[in-house]
Design a protein around this motif. Structure first.
Motif, short mmCIF file in Angstrom:
data_model
loop_
_atom_site.label_atom_id
_atom_site.label_comp_id
_atom_site.label_asym_id
_atom_site.label_seq_id
_atom_site.Cartn_x
_atom_site.Cartn_y
_atom_site.Cartn_z
N THR A 8 22.18 45.64 41.37
CA THR A 8 22.54 44.41 40.63
C THR A 8 21.58 42.96 41.25
OG1 THR A 8 24.64 45.39 40.12
CG2 THR A 8 24.39 42.96 39.64
N THR A 9 22.00 43.00 42.36
CA THR A 9 21.19 41.82 43.18
C THR A 9 19.57 42.07 43.08
OG1 THR A 9 21.28 42.80 45.25
CG2 THR A 9 23.05 41.22 44.74
N GLY A 10 19.08 43.43 43.49
CA GLY A 10 17.67 43.85 43.26
C GLY A 10 17.10 43.30 41.86
N PHE A 11 17.83 43.74 40.83
CA PHE A 11 17.49 43.59 39.37
C PHE A 11 17.28 41.89 39.16
CE2 PHE A 11 18.67 42.90 34.99
CZ PHE A 11 17.22 43.16 34.40
N LEU A 12 18.66 41.16 39.32
CA LEU A 12 18.65 40.08 39.21
C LEU A 12 17.73 39.04 39.64
CD1 LEU A 12 22.47 39.58 38.86
CD2 LEU A 12 20.94 39.71 36.81
N ILE A 13 17.48 39.31 41.29
CA ILE A 13 16.66 38.37 41.90
C ILE A 13 15.12 38.63 41.40
CG2 ILE A 13 15.73 38.12 44.24
CD1 ILE A 13 18.51 38.58 45.08
N ARG A 14 15.05 39.91 41.17
CA ARG A 14 13.40 40.20 40.65
C ARG A 14 13.11 39.48 39.32
NH1 ARG A 14 14.29 44.60 43.66
NH2 ARG A 14 12.49 45.71 44.75
N LYS A 15 14.17 39.65 38.26
CA LYS A 15 14.07 38.78 37.03
C LYS A 15 14.19 37.56 37.42
CE LYS A 15 14.40 41.16 32.88
NZ LYS A 15 13.05 41.23 32.41
N GLY A 16 14.76 36.87 38.14
CA GLY A 16 14.93 35.31 38.45
C GLY A 16 13.75 35.01 38.77
N CYS A 17 13.18 35.74 39.98
CA CYS A 17 11.69 35.36 40.57
C CYS A 17 10.69 35.32 39.64
CB CYS A 17 11.43 36.06 41.83
SG CYS A 17 12.56 35.68 43.29
N ILE A 18 10.52 36.49 38.77
CA ILE A 18 9.49 36.66 37.75
C ILE A 18 9.40 35.45 36.77
CG2 ILE A 18 8.83 37.96 35.81
CD1 ILE A 18 9.39 40.20 37.68
N LYS A 19 10.79 35.04 36.37
CA LYS A 19 10.98 33.92 35.42
C LYS A 19 10.29 32.73 35.93
CE LYS A 19 14.01 32.78 31.86
NZ LYS A 19 15.52 32.72 31.39
N LEU A 20 10.79 32.27 37.36
CA LEU A 20 10.37 31.34 37.97
C LEU A 20 9.01 31.28 38.14
CD1 LEU A 20 11.46 28.93 40.12
CD2 LEU A 20 10.74 30.52 41.68
N ILE A 21 8.08 32.29 38.38
CA ILE A 21 6.54 32.24 38.62
C ILE A 21 6.15 32.15 37.11
CG2 ILE A 21 4.72 33.81 39.02
CD1 ILE A 21 6.37 33.01 41.34
N LYS A 22 6.80 32.57 36.11
CA LYS A 22 6.30 32.40 34.85
C LYS A 22 6.19 30.76 34.46
CE LYS A 22 6.45 37.01 32.99
NZ LYS A 22 6.48 37.80 31.96
N SER A 23 7.54 30.33 35.13
CA SER A 23 7.48 28.89 34.57
C SER A 23 6.66 27.81 35.22
CB SER A 23 9.06 28.45 34.50
OG SER A 23 9.45 28.42 35.85
N SER A 24 6.18 28.40 36.43
CA SER A 24 5.10 27.61 37.24
C SER A 24 3.89 28.05 37.42
CB SER A 24 5.98 27.34 38.63
OG SER A 24 6.39 28.52 39.19
N GLY B 163 4.17 50.25 29.48
CA GLY B 163 3.03 49.54 30.22
C GLY B 163 3.17 48.22 30.18
N GLN B 164 3.58 47.75 29.18
CA GLN B 164 3.65 46.14 28.81
C GLN B 164 5.07 45.32 29.42
OE1 GLN B 164 3.04 45.71 24.89
NE2 GLN B 164 0.70 46.28 24.83
N LYS B 165 6.05 46.24 29.18
CA LYS B 165 7.47 45.63 29.38
C LYS B 165 7.99 46.05 30.77
CE LYS B 165 7.46 43.98 25.33
NZ LYS B 165 7.30 42.43 25.05
N ILE B 166 7.70 47.12 31.38
CA ILE B 166 8.49 47.65 32.63
C ILE B 166 7.74 46.83 33.75
CG2 ILE B 166 9.06 49.47 34.14
CD1 ILE B 166 10.23 50.51 31.73
N SER B 167 8.64 45.84 34.15
CA SER B 167 8.12 45.18 35.41
C SER B 167 9.15 45.80 36.57
CB SER B 167 8.47 43.56 35.36
OG SER B 167 9.84 43.65 35.24
N SER B 168 8.81 45.37 37.79
CA SER B 168 9.53 45.98 38.87
C SER B 168 11.07 45.87 38.89
CB SER B 168 9.06 45.14 40.22
OG SER B 168 9.43 43.91 40.07
N ALA B 169 11.44 44.63 38.14
CA ALA B 169 12.94 44.52 37.95
C ALA B 169 13.43 46.12 37.09
CB ALA B 169 13.38 43.31 36.99
N GLU B 170 12.88 46.30 36.06
CA GLU B 170 13.43 47.29 35.26
C GLU B 170 13.19 48.43 35.93
OE1 GLU B 170 11.40 44.87 33.80
OE2 GLU B 170 12.74 43.75 32.50
#
Lengths: 206, 213
Positions: free
Chosen positions: A104-120, A53-60
């Motif tokens: 691959t692209t779906g996972f990386l882009i989702r992960k990247g965007c989530i990281k971007l949102i976390k930093s902003s 519940g805590q760790k699985i985001s849309s990327a995973e």
């Protein structure tokens, strides 16, 4: 409009509606009663549910979807008897390529965007990796919602995941054509030539 | 504009903050919608297609999108809601939650009396002392929701949608063959007179049951 409302109220208060409603509810409840109660006793299993519940985001989630797709869809294509062998071969290769590239692209882009949102989306209590308080500016608070005080809660992390996923989906509308399509074509060609090569080698050895 | 962006962020926080399962279902649906929109736009801006071809392909893509979106939403959301109900009514529990339910007399000690647990109208999160188990309950429920949503998406994206779409595509293909009066063939053959590269381009453009984004 008021007349429609009044007709609706009279209908829902009618004996016919009430008995129908009760009947449907009883049926649902009897079906539900047939499901046995279950209790997870193992602490490890319960912890796993908590972690999921805590760790699985849309990327995973996308990664899991891709992995299971790879285990099912190429086999469905390979057993499709309504197409000739050549088409079947290309179809299997294309499906594998599409799943590999898309995941691959779906996972990386989702992960990247989530990281971007976390930093902003920093808040008043946000700290960096050394535990130092972060100085807030308009860039690192661009996606911070109003009225939220702590970024340490599970709810805030899920908010960041959700927003990151939405941004990723918009980004992928472009990368779908700019990256996925050419990469899928390239990988399909490679897989097809590999299948052909194996076939030729098999014929030679026999 | 600024106010609506602020409202958007607050709405997102309120709706998905404590419900990651719902977030997966909704973003999955949004993914299918955007994926379909991208596909429809690709048809619309393609110079090589005539207006007649477009007038046929665009509704076909819309129908395709409807199949994908509806089957994803119905299956994934139903499975998630069902799993959620099992947890909120106390049918699916952990020892800590069960202990709480027994302590508060929601599980009857008398076998002839009906339990509140398992009743479809019962909701653990609405009982008086819920705070005692709130963290454990929410963590457990979120985990179950996410597992159910993921299983739902696997079922819909990898099994049901491809089957539905294949049936739909086969019906559409038959319609075209009947309309154009082609000779019926037992198998679909690779088009002659074009390169493999062109053929692969064509098959990539043709939408399939798998989500593209």
């Amino acid at each position: 409009m008021a007349a429609v409302g009044s007709i609706y109220t009279r209908f829902t208060n009618s004996n016919f509606y009430q008995s129908m409603h009760k009947g449907v509810k009883n049926f649902e409840q009897s079906f539900y009663n047939a499901i046995p109660n279950f209790q997870f006793k193992n602490k490890k299993t319960i912890d796993t549910f908590d972690k999921i519940g805590q760790k699985i985001s849309s990327a995973e989630n996308r990664l899991i979807l891709g992995a299971t797709a790879l285990m099912s869809q190429p086999f469905i294509d390979a057993s499709n008897k309504s197409v000739d062998e050549d088409t079947r071969k290309v179809s299997v290769a294309r499906t594998i390529a599409k799943i590999v590239v898309g995941t691959t692209t779906g996972f990386l882009i989702r992960k990247g965007c989530i990281k971007l949102i976390k930093s902003s989306s920093k808040l008043e209590n946000s700290v960096d990796k050394f535990g130092k308080k972060i100085k807030l500016d308009k860039f690192n608070t661009f996606f911070s919602p109003k009225g939220v005080k702590s970024d340490k809660t599970e709810a805030y992390s899920q908010y960041q995941n959700a927003l990151g996923t939405i941004v990723a989906l918009v980004v992928m509308m472009i990368t779908n054509f700019a990256i996925d399509a050419p990469l899928t074509k390239l990988l399909t060609n490679k897989l097809v030539s590999k299948i052909d090569q194996r076939k030729t080698e098999g014929k030679k050895s026999s | 504009m600024n106010l609506s962006f602020s409202n958007f962020k607050s709405t997102l926080y309120k709706n998905y903050g404590e419900n990651p399962g719902r977030m997966l279902v909704h973003t999955g649906v949004l993914g299918w919608i955007l994926s379909s929109l991208a596909q429809i736009s690709a048809v619309l801006v393609n110079d090589k297609l005539s207006p007649e071809q477009k007038s046929f392909l665009v509704p076909q893509e819309f129908a395709d999108a409807a199949v994908n979106i509806i089957s994803f939403y119905v299956i994934t959301n139903s499975l998630k809601n069902f799993a959620s109900k099992l947890v909120s009514t106390g049918k699916l529990t952990t020892p800590h939650i069960k202990e709480f339910l027994a302590k508060n007399n929601f599980i009857s000690k008398n076998p002839n009396t009906k339990d509140k647990v398992g009743n479809m109208d019962f909701d653990i999160s609405k009982v008086a002392n819920f705070d005692e188990i709130s963290t454990d309950y929410k963590n457990f429920k979120n985990g179950v929701d996410v597992v159910a949503s993921t299983l739902g998406s696997i079922l819909s994206c990898n099994i049901v949608t491809p089957i539905l779409r294949n049936n739909f595509a086969a019906r559409e293909q038959k319609k075209i063959i009947d309309r154009n009066g082609y000779t019926k063939k037992n198998s679909v053959e690779r088009p002659r007179g074009i390169t493999m590269n062109e053929f692969q381009n064509n098959v990539y453009q043709k939408y399939s049951g798998s989500m593209r984004i």
